[in-house]
Design an enzyme around this catalytic site. Structure first.
Site, PDB file in Angstrom:
ATOM      1  N   GLU A  55     -11.547   0.264   4.868  1.00  0.00           N
ATOM      2  CA  GLU A  55     -11.482  -1.499   4.591  1.00  0.00           C
ATOM      3  C   GLU A  55     -12.028  -2.443   4.513  1.00  0.00           C
ATOM      4  OE1 GLU A  55      -7.244  -2.435   3.964  1.00  0.00           O
ATOM      5  OE2 GLU A  55      -8.804  -4.277   2.038  1.00  0.00           O
ATOM      6  N   CYS A 249      -6.762  -4.215   0.637  1.00  0.00           N
ATOM      7  CA  CYS A 249      -5.934  -5.355  -0.740  1.00  0.00           C
ATOM      8  C   CYS A 249      -7.868  -5.644  -1.198  1.00  0.00           C
ATOM      9  CB  CYS A 249      -5.948  -5.802   0.001  1.00  0.00           C
ATOM     10  SG  CYS A 249      -3.994  -5.993   0.110  1.00  0.00           S
ATOM     11  N   ASN A 380      -4.126   0.016  -5.306  1.00  0.00           N
ATOM     12  CA  ASN A 380      -4.192  -0.225  -3.764  1.00  0.00           C
ATOM     13  C   ASN A 380      -2.687  -0.082  -4.012  1.00  0.00           C
ATOM     14  OD1 ASN A 380      -4.349   0.186  -1.576  1.00  0.00           O
ATOM     15  ND2 ASN A 380      -4.200  -2.035  -1.227  1.00  0.00           N
ATOM     16  N   GLU A 381      -2.063  -1.456  -3.904  1.00  0.00           N
ATOM     17  CA  GLU A 381      -0.324  -1.833  -3.133  1.00  0.00           C
ATOM     18  C   GLU A 381      -0.427  -2.711  -4.066  1.00  0.00           C
ATOM     19  OE1 GLU A 381      -0.100  -4.007   0.926  1.00  0.00           O
ATOM     20  OE2 GLU A 381       1.092  -1.986   1.145  1.00  0.00           O
TER      21      GLU A 381
HETATM   22  O1  AHR Z   1      -4.875  -2.620   5.959  1.00  0.00           O
HETATM   23  C1  AHR Z   1      -4.013  -4.236   5.764  1.00  0.00           C
HETATM   24  C2  AHR Z   1      -3.974  -4.394   4.331  1.00  0.00           C
HETATM   25  O2  AHR Z   1      -1.967  -4.030   4.269  1.00  0.00           O
HETATM   26  C3  AHR Z   1      -4.151  -3.598   3.489  1.00  0.00           C
HETATM   27  O3  AHR Z   1      -5.325  -4.288   2.815  1.00  0.00           O
HETATM   28  C4  AHR Z   1      -2.710  -3.539   2.339  1.00  0.00           C
HETATM   29  O4  AHR Z   1      -2.998  -2.232   1.514  1.00  0.00           O
HETATM   30  C5  AHR Z   1      -1.819  -3.638   2.941  1.00  0.00           C
HETATM   31  O5  AHR Z   1      -1.133  -4.483   2.811  1.00  0.00           O
END
Ligand code: AHR
Length: 662
Positions: A55, A249, A380-381
């Protein structure tokens, strides 16, 4: 003759005893006996098992692995001249003017005009946190320039240190009144950790400038405008099974306008629309006002890097939801099409033939061979009903057009709790392929949860431990350290991933990279400055699992039980069908030496010597740094008698035994 042979054997035994001094102590005390059943295969280890989570956080891409040295090269930061300052010499006079051509070039609206009225006038670029420059290396400077009518401005580029001493320079004579790219290469005569770049304009007149860029010639695979070779090498050395990109994110964006859009990340770099990096303002305690995304590292580069390092590509795409920790903005259900189309088009881009629109584009960009994409993440999350609503649309459309695709689905930001329970149950009900679990937890959590997957449904979705890292202080705390306690707890936990390789098919530590002067989140797997980098103890844990993943899981037990913390030890074992070896991993989380003995059953025998690779420190707070490793793997030979491997486990140690089977 016999006497000579006996003497030779005694010498050999002495040599082995010397080389295994640390481990030879097992004879002196009563050993705990672990049993390995080498003929009892429990699961196959997927080639994807241990991979990489990438990321652009902590200056991982811009300012990091993307080797561009000029910050704000196209003047698109909100403060358009951030990173740039005016300079004069030889009685120089002039001004710099920002020009907006939004209507003509919406994806790259800004450039500057330098008006020179006397002497030598110019701009200095400070780099991301300075520019790391290496003596003897060649640097490639380029700029898009356009002389105004009657102007004959000459440009000089200089590398300067903090005191202003010049240690590299090149010259350019732009000769067109239309935009044209100019390039000059020059060698650096010094190594400087925090250099900067001067760009001087001489002769009266005006010139337009854009895409002002400086790259080292030496990049990963020496690709022009490429990636930092030392950092990609560290990824390569992990022998990763997959590369997840671009996040995290960052996929979601703080709002949908600032989400990651892969189509804007390919092709000419001056046409890749820059956006603010969502980590720029995320943490008040780590504000990073100069953090933007140029997308110089875009989807083509991600796919090619995955290919270079032998990893399956795993793109994660936005599913019409912005980060739910921020705005949580939603694309209405009747306006999901562009998001969905991005996903479908990406599969065509990766795998399509030259007769397809997107496959042809990939070929035109220099990669006629398909990337053989098989995995893709939907969001993603994400969490909640809104995710499920959108997930269903994606799942249906992707699976009906590309039934071979395996989709990674979010079960939220936590490994338990209401968000997790809802998504876990719902997605299992829909027979999702792969669930992406995230856990940023205390080291003790990792030890306590080593049996997490023992009871998972063997017929249900596969698990991707997509983001995890032990947090020494608290989740997201800027005080978190990549210390040995955290790394060791991850190693212990990973025995549970390995024992359950029939369910857990993929795992990746997160985040991956951090610039020592530009990070927002800690801990991270690899830390770097402008010139070098270091691997954390956590990196070595990942690496030892990855290079020793083997092909098939076999049971290792203590009193007929899996080794999940008895005597403070954790263990798992695999066969490596390719090398015909048995690989045993054992972690001693206690502060005392433990004498162990592994009795290996179900094999004709073991070779008389094997190896043990150990990561160890008596100090749980030990960390590695740019100046050296406190914790790094040490490999030794061990002598093995018959089917019994005796090993003295050092305190706080992670040991990987490899021995050939007869
Ligand atoms: O790894 C940091 C962040 O943690 C990532 O962007 C997210 O997916 C998670 O909340």
């Amino acid at each position: 003759m016999d006497t000579f042979n006996n003497m030779k054997n005694s010498l050999l035994m002495l040599a082995l005893a010397a080389s295994t001094a640390t481990f030879g102590q097992a004879k002196q005390a009563k050993s705990t006996v672990y049993v390995v059943k080498a003929d009892s295969i429990k699961a196959h280890v997927q080639p994807t098992m241990y991979g990489i989570f990438f990321e652009d956080i902590n200056m991982a891409a811009d300012g990091g692995v993307y080797a561009e040295l000029v910050k704000n090269r196209s003047f698109e930061f909100y403060t358009n001249l951030m990173g740039w300052t005016e300079r004069q010499k030889d009685g120089g006079k002039g001004s710099v003017k920002l020009v907006d051509r939004k209507d003509e070039r919406p994806e790259n609206p800004h450039f500057v005009t330098l008006d020179v009225t006397a002497g030598t006038y110019g701009l200095n670029n400070e780099g991301f946190r300075g520019m790391g420059i290496k003596q003897g290396e060649t640097y490639s400077f380029s700029v898009m320039a356009r002389q105004h009518a009657d102007s004959k401005i000459k440009l000089t580029v200089e590398l300067v240190d903090a005191k202003g001493a010049v240690f590299g320079h090149g010259e350019l004579s732009p000769d067109e009144t239309n935009w044209k790219r100019y390039n000059v290469k020059f060698a650096a005569t010094a190594t400087v950790q925090k250099a900067s770049l001067n760009l001087w304009a001489k002769n009266s007149g005006s010139i337009d400038l854009d895409m002002i860029s400086l790259f080292p010639e030496h990049t990963w695979k020496n690709r022009p405008g490429g990636l930092r070779a030392d950092l990609v090498q560290k990824l390569y050395d992990l022998h990763p099974g997959f590369l997840r990109f671009p996040g995290g994110c960052i996929v979601e964006g703080r709002d949908l306008a600032n989400r990651y859009q892969w189509k804007k990340s390919i092709g000419d770099i001056d046409k890749r629309e820059n956006i603010i990096n969502r980590w720029n303002t995320e943490f008040k305690h780590r504000l990073t006002s100069d953090y933007y995304q140029t997308f110089g590292l875009g989807f083509m580069e991600y796919f090619m890097t995955a290919e270079d390092i032998g990893a399956e590509p795993l793109p994660i795409l936005n599913c019409g939801m912005a980060c739910q920790f921020n705005t949580g903005q939603l694309a209405p259900m009747d306006q999901l099409d562009p998001y969905l189309q991005d996903a479908l088009d990406l599969i065509e881009f990766a795998n399509g033939g030259p007769e397809t629109k997107w496959g042809k584009l990939r070929a035109d960009l220099g990669h006629p061979k398909p990337f053989n994409l098989k995995l893709m993440g939907v969001g993603n999350e994400q969490w909640g009903e809104q995710y499920i609503e959108r997930w269903k649309v994606f799942e249906k459309a992707i699976k009906s057009k590309y039934p071979y695709m395996k989709l990674v689905s979010s079960v939220g930001p936590d490994p338990d709790g209401s968000k997790f329970d809802f998504l876990n149950a719902t997605l299992r009900g829909f027979h999702a392929d792969i669930l992406d679990e995230h856990y940023y937890r205390a080291p003790q959590w990792f030890l306590d949860n080593v049996k997490r997957y023992d009871k998972y449904d063997r017929k249900g979705p596969k698990i991707f431990a997509g983001e995890y890292a032990a947090q020494s202080v608290a989740t997201g705390s800027p005080e978190n350290k990549n210390n040995w306690q955290c790394a060791m707890s991850e190693a212990a936990f990973m025995t549970g991933l390995e024992r359950n390789a029939d369910v857990v098919n993929m795992a990746s530590y997160a985040p991956l990279f951090a610039h020592v002067d530009g990070w927002q989140w800690t801990p991270d797997l690899i830390w770097f400055d402008n010139l070098t980098s270091y691997a954390t103890p956590n990196y070595y844990v990942q690496q030892l699992y990855s290079v020793n993943k083997g092909t098939d899981v076999v049971p290792v037990t203590l009193n007929n039980q899996a080794v999940t913390g008895q005597n403070g030890t954790f263990s798992s074992a695999v066969l490596d069908g390719k090398t015909h070896e048995l690989v045993i991993k054992i972690i001693n989380t206690t502060k005392t030496v433990q004498q162990t003995s592994f009795v290996v059953k179900g094999t004709k025998g073991l070779k008389a010597t094997g190896t043990v690779t150990t990561l160890q420190s008596n100090n749980l707070d030990a960390v590695n740094s740019l100046t050296g490793d406190a914790v790094s793997p040490k490999k030794q030979s061990i002598a093995i008698a018959a089917n019994n491997i005796k090993l003295s486990l050092k305190p706080y140690s992670f040991n990987v035994i490899r021995v050939k089977l007869n």
